[in-house]
Design a protein around this motif. Structure first.
Motif, PDB file in Angstrom:
ATOM      1  N   HIS A 191       0.794  -1.184  -0.118  1.00 12.90           N
ATOM      2  CA  HIS A 191       0.087   0.053   0.206  1.00 12.90           C
ATOM      3  C   HIS A 191       0.686   1.321  -0.020  1.00 12.90           C
ATOM      4  O   HIS A 191       2.139   1.292   0.158  1.00 12.90           O
ATOM      5  CB  HIS A 191      -0.946   0.251   1.364  1.00 12.90           C
ATOM      6  N   GLY A 192       0.357   2.485  -0.083  1.00 14.42           N
ATOM      7  CA  GLY A 192       0.917   3.710   0.007  1.00 14.42           C
ATOM      8  C   GLY A 192       1.040   4.069   1.468  1.00 14.42           C
ATOM      9  O   GLY A 192       0.590   3.648   2.485  1.00 14.42           O
ATOM     10  N   SER A 193       0.923   5.510   1.368  1.00 16.02           N
ATOM     11  CA  SER A 193       1.289   6.318   2.761  1.00 16.02           C
ATOM     12  C   SER A 193       0.263   6.646   3.762  1.00 16.02           C
ATOM     13  O   SER A 193       0.297   6.773   4.741  1.00 16.02           O
ATOM     14  CB  SER A 193       1.784   7.904   2.611  1.00 16.02           C
ATOM     15  N   ALA A 194      -1.061   6.156   3.178  1.00 17.56           N
ATOM     16  CA  ALA A 194      -2.301   5.932   3.935  1.00 17.56           C
ATOM     17  C   ALA A 194      -2.905   4.518   4.069  1.00 17.56           C
ATOM     18  O   ALA A 194      -4.051   4.562   4.381  1.00 17.56           O
ATOM     19  CB  ALA A 194      -3.442   6.946   3.263  1.00 17.56           C
ATOM     20  N   ASN A 195      -1.901   3.559   3.999  1.00 18.68           N
ATOM     21  CA  ASN A 195      -2.461   2.075   4.165  1.00 18.68           C
ATOM     22  C   ASN A 195      -3.359   1.878   3.127  1.00 18.68           C
ATOM     23  O   ASN A 195      -3.205   2.388   1.996  1.00 18.68           O
ATOM     24  CB  ASN A 195      -3.015   2.134   5.441  1.00 18.68           C
ATOM     25  N   TRP A 196      -3.865   0.856   3.247  1.00 12.90           N
ATOM     26  CA  TRP A 196      -4.555   0.188   2.407  1.00 12.90           C
ATOM     27  C   TRP A 196      -6.039   1.055   1.911  1.00 12.90           C
ATOM     28  O   TRP A 196      -6.843   1.339   2.882  1.00 12.90           O
ATOM     29  CB  TRP A 196      -5.115  -1.393   2.502  1.00 12.90           C
ATOM     30  N   ARG A 197      -6.155   1.263   0.842  1.00 13.01           N
ATOM     31  CA  ARG A 197      -7.327   1.955   0.165  1.00 13.01           C
ATOM     32  C   ARG A 197      -7.975   1.176  -0.679  1.00 13.01           C
ATOM     33  O   ARG A 197      -7.819   0.339  -1.308  1.00 13.01           O
ATOM     34  CB  ARG A 197      -6.849   3.367  -0.375  1.00 13.01           C
ATOM     35  N   ASP A 198      -9.518   1.847  -0.797  1.00 10.26           N
ATOM     36  CA  ASP A 198     -10.373   0.915  -1.622  1.00 10.26           C
ATOM     37  C   ASP A 198      -9.891   0.761  -3.069  1.00 10.26           C
ATOM     38  O   ASP A 198     -10.021  -0.377  -3.710  1.00 10.26           O
ATOM     39  CB  ASP A 198     -11.963   1.536  -1.898  1.00 10.26           C
ATOM     40  N   HIS A 199      -9.237   1.846  -3.622  1.00  9.94           N
ATOM     41  CA  HIS A 199      -8.665   1.707  -5.014  1.00  9.94           C
ATOM     42  C   HIS A 199      -7.387   0.637  -5.263  1.00  9.94           C
ATOM     43  O   HIS A 199      -7.561   0.099  -6.190  1.00  9.94           O
ATOM     44  CB  HIS A 199      -8.365   3.021  -5.513  1.00  9.94           C
ATOM     45  N   HIS A 200      -6.618   0.477  -4.115  1.00 13.27           N
ATOM     46  CA  HIS A 200      -5.729  -0.484  -4.030  1.00 13.27           C
ATOM     47  C   HIS A 200      -6.447  -1.855  -4.122  1.00 13.27           C
ATOM     48  O   HIS A 200      -5.999  -2.742  -4.914  1.00 13.27           O
ATOM     49  CB  HIS A 200      -4.956  -0.463  -2.756  1.00 13.27           C
ATOM     50  N   ARG A 201      -7.387  -2.162  -3.308  1.00  5.85           N
ATOM     51  CA  ARG A 201      -8.209  -3.162  -3.119  1.00  5.85           C
ATOM     52  C   ARG A 201      -8.614  -3.654  -4.588  1.00  5.85           C
ATOM     53  O   ARG A 201      -8.981  -4.865  -4.936  1.00  5.85           O
ATOM     54  CB  ARG A 201      -9.214  -3.306  -2.119  1.00  5.85           C
ATOM     55  N   LYS A 202      -8.982  -2.661  -5.284  1.00  9.10           N
ATOM     56  CA  LYS A 202      -9.743  -2.938  -6.397  1.00  9.10           C
ATOM     57  C   LYS A 202      -8.960  -3.537  -7.477  1.00  9.10           C
ATOM     58  O   LYS A 202      -9.176  -4.628  -8.118  1.00  9.10           O
ATOM     59  CB  LYS A 202     -10.532  -1.684  -7.254  1.00  9.10           C
ATOM     60  N   TYR A 203      -7.729  -3.433  -7.525  1.00  9.59           N
ATOM     61  CA  TYR A 203      -6.453  -3.643  -8.372  1.00  9.59           C
ATOM     62  C   TYR A 203      -6.332  -5.329  -7.570  1.00  9.59           C
ATOM     63  O   TYR A 203      -5.986  -6.237  -8.622  1.00  9.59           O
ATOM     64  CB  TYR A 203      -5.230  -3.066  -8.324  1.00  9.59           C
ATOM     65  N   LEU A 204      -6.197  -5.549  -6.498  1.00 10.65           N
ATOM     66  CA  LEU A 204      -5.810  -6.715  -5.802  1.00 10.65           C
ATOM     67  C   LEU A 204      -7.055  -7.677  -6.448  1.00 10.65           C
ATOM     68  O   LEU A 204      -6.673  -8.758  -6.713  1.00 10.65           O
ATOM     69  CB  LEU A 204      -5.751  -6.541  -4.203  1.00 10.65           C
ATOM     70  N   GLU A 205      -8.284  -7.296  -6.299  1.00  8.52           N
ATOM     71  CA  GLU A 205      -9.255  -8.062  -6.805  1.00  8.52           C
ATOM     72  C   GLU A 205      -9.165  -8.494  -8.440  1.00  8.52           C
ATOM     73  O   GLU A 205      -9.405  -9.586  -8.864  1.00  8.52           O
ATOM     74  CB  GLU A 205     -10.560  -7.293  -6.476  1.00  8.52           C
ATOM     75  N   GLN A 206      -8.703  -7.378  -9.123  1.00 10.92           N
ATOM     76  CA  GLN A 206      -8.646  -7.748 -10.494  1.00 10.92           C
ATOM     77  C   GLN A 206      -7.453  -8.766 -10.798  1.00 10.92           C
ATOM     78  O   GLN A 206      -7.927  -9.506 -11.676  1.00 10.92           O
ATOM     79  CB  GLN A 206      -8.163  -6.265 -11.138  1.00 10.92           C
ATOM     80  N   ILE A 207      -6.215  -8.612  -9.906  1.00 12.90           N
ATOM     81  CA  ILE A 207      -5.407  -9.626 -10.167  1.00 12.90           C
ATOM     82  C   ILE A 207      -5.716 -10.842  -9.832  1.00 12.90           C
ATOM     83  O   ILE A 207      -5.460 -11.811 -10.401  1.00 12.90           O
ATOM     84  CB  ILE A 207      -4.017  -9.035  -9.349  1.00 12.90           C
ATOM     85  N   ARG A 208      -6.452 -10.829  -8.628  1.00 10.91           N
ATOM     86  CA  ARG A 208      -6.858 -12.335  -8.116  1.00 10.91           C
ATOM     87  C   ARG A 208      -7.794 -12.855  -9.238  1.00 10.91           C
ATOM     88  O   ARG A 208      -7.745 -13.942  -9.322  1.00 10.91           O
ATOM     89  CB  ARG A 208      -7.680 -11.914  -6.761  1.00 10.91           C
ATOM     90  N   GLN A 209      -8.783 -12.220  -9.792  1.00  9.69           N
ATOM     91  CA  GLN A 209      -9.756 -12.620 -10.531  1.00  9.69           C
ATOM     92  C   GLN A 209      -8.897 -13.261 -11.900  1.00  9.69           C
ATOM     93  O   GLN A 209      -9.886 -13.962 -12.696  1.00  9.69           O
ATOM     94  CB  GLN A 209     -11.044 -11.907 -10.548  1.00  9.69           C
ATOM     95  N   ALA A 210      -7.842 -12.634 -12.149  1.00  7.85           N
ATOM     96  CA  ALA A 210      -7.206 -13.074 -13.313  1.00  7.85           C
ATOM     97  C   ALA A 210      -6.472 -14.437 -13.109  1.00  7.85           C
ATOM     98  O   ALA A 210      -6.120 -15.059 -14.182  1.00  7.85           O
ATOM     99  CB  ALA A 210      -6.239 -12.168 -13.641  1.00  7.85           C
ATOM    100  N   GLY A 211      -6.638 -14.979 -11.783  1.00  2.00           N
ATOM    101  CA  GLY A 211      -6.113 -16.338 -11.474  1.00  2.00           C
ATOM    102  C   GLY A 211      -4.713 -16.368 -10.810  1.00  2.00           C
ATOM    103  O   GLY A 211      -4.335 -17.466 -11.068  1.00  2.00           O
TER     104      GLY A 211
END
Length: 331
Positions: free
Chosen positions: A80-100
């Motif tokens: 994450h960045g300087s403000a810890n995990w944010r919703d827009h970070h999690r959106k990418y994590l989910e995109q990566i996870r759903q890619a397999g």
């Protein structure tokens, strides 16, 4: 050091950055590992590293849908960045996870009971984040569920800086002890600040996404770096979004951040020989190992109250669309 705690199909993901936790509806697993708290880049190398305070930390391993324990999976280690995990970070994590792919989300701030470093870049330093990402790699390197030829570093802002410096060959030589290595680096608006005066970078994939008007972590040094890596034959690319600011992909509106410092006028470099930060204009070394003198050095060029950050209506999904085309080649 590893402690595995498996929470199948339901886990509260604790985040000090937000009051409400997210409920993940897929398998996750906590992995604890050893890290350090480091002040001064020179203390990340050689015998000096041994004197740095030890720190227990952890990350959360996110499994893909339809996980098959008989297979090995590509993995993204994300910070994450300087403000810890944010919703827009999690959106990418989910995109990566759903890619397999598997995702290992570092929780460096939560492990230290820190919610943010905005306006205070000394309570968790960039050196600490760089080192911790390397230790996360070491922690999962021998995991039989992971294809360690396909482990990628990823990060946003401060986390992007952690990924970037793990692509620097001297960092790898100092911290990767058993043949570990990332297969590529995905970065969103990283701090291309205090870059080394030796351009010795990994030739594997280096991908940066950044707003052209970003004055928190400016785009120009990142563009210059990518051009140098390309000249040396590296697989380096950068997507620069015109008119976009820091966190252009955020769900939060574009606003002035009164606590953040703009580093647009800072021109520090990192000495390859001494591993210390210096001012190339005066050739004066700066004491980044001391929090007070480090802050004083920042204040010679950084400006508080000038940083704009927030989503760009035109480009808020642009990096997702680019990443969607990139991910199949990483599997």
């Amino acid at each position: 050091m590893r402690l595995l705690s498996i929470f199948i199909f339901s886990i509260l993901l604790v985040s000090c950055a937000q009051e409400s936790a997210s409920l993940a509806q897929y398998p996750t697993e906590r992995i604890d590992f050893a890290s350090k708290n480091i002040f001064g880049f020179e203390n990340m190398f050689g015998e000096a590293l041994d004197a740095q305070p030890d720190q227990d930390t952890f990350g959360i391993l996110h499994f893909p849908d339809n996980y098959d324990p008989s297979k090995q999976y590509a993995l993204v280690i994300a910070s994450h960045g300087s403000a810890n995990w944010r919703d827009h970070h999690r959106k990418y994590l989910e995109q990566i996870r759903q890619a397999g792919m598997m995702v290992f989300a570092m929780h460096a701030f939560d492990a230290r009971n820190v919610s943010s470093t905005v306006g205070n870049q000394t309570n968790v330093t960039s050196e600490t984040m760089i080192y911790e990402m390397a230790m996360a790699l070491r922690a999962v390197w021998e995991d039989p569920r992971i294809d360690n030829s396909k482990i990628y570093a990823a990060g946003w802002s401060l986390g992007g800086t952690a990924a970037l410096f793990n692509a620097w060959i001297p960092t790898q030589e100092a911290l990767y002890k058993n043949g570990e290595g990332f297969a590529g680096y995905l970065m969103w608006y990283p701090g291309c600040l205090a870059l080394p005066d030796l351009d010795a970078w990994d030739k594997d994939l280096i991908q940066i996404y950044i707003g052209e008007e970003d004055n928190w972590t400016p785009a120009k040094p990142c563009q210059d770096l990518i051009a140098k890596v390309q000249t040396e034959g590296g697989n380096a690319n950068i997507e620069v979004y015109p008119g976009a600011f820091h966190s252009f992909d955020s769900v939060e509106p574009l606003t002035l951040n009164p606590n953040a410092y703009s580093f647009a006028q800072c021109n520090f470099k990192l000495s390859t020989e001494t591993k210390k930060v210096y001012d190339p204009n005066s050739n004066t070394e700066l004491d980044f190992a001391n929090p007070d003198t480090r802050t004083q050095a920042y204040l010679t060029c950084a400006k508080k109250g000038e940083v704009m950050a927030g989503h760009s209506p035109e480009y808020k999904n642009a990096a997702h669309e680019h990443l969607a085309k990139l991910l199949p080649g990483l599997l």
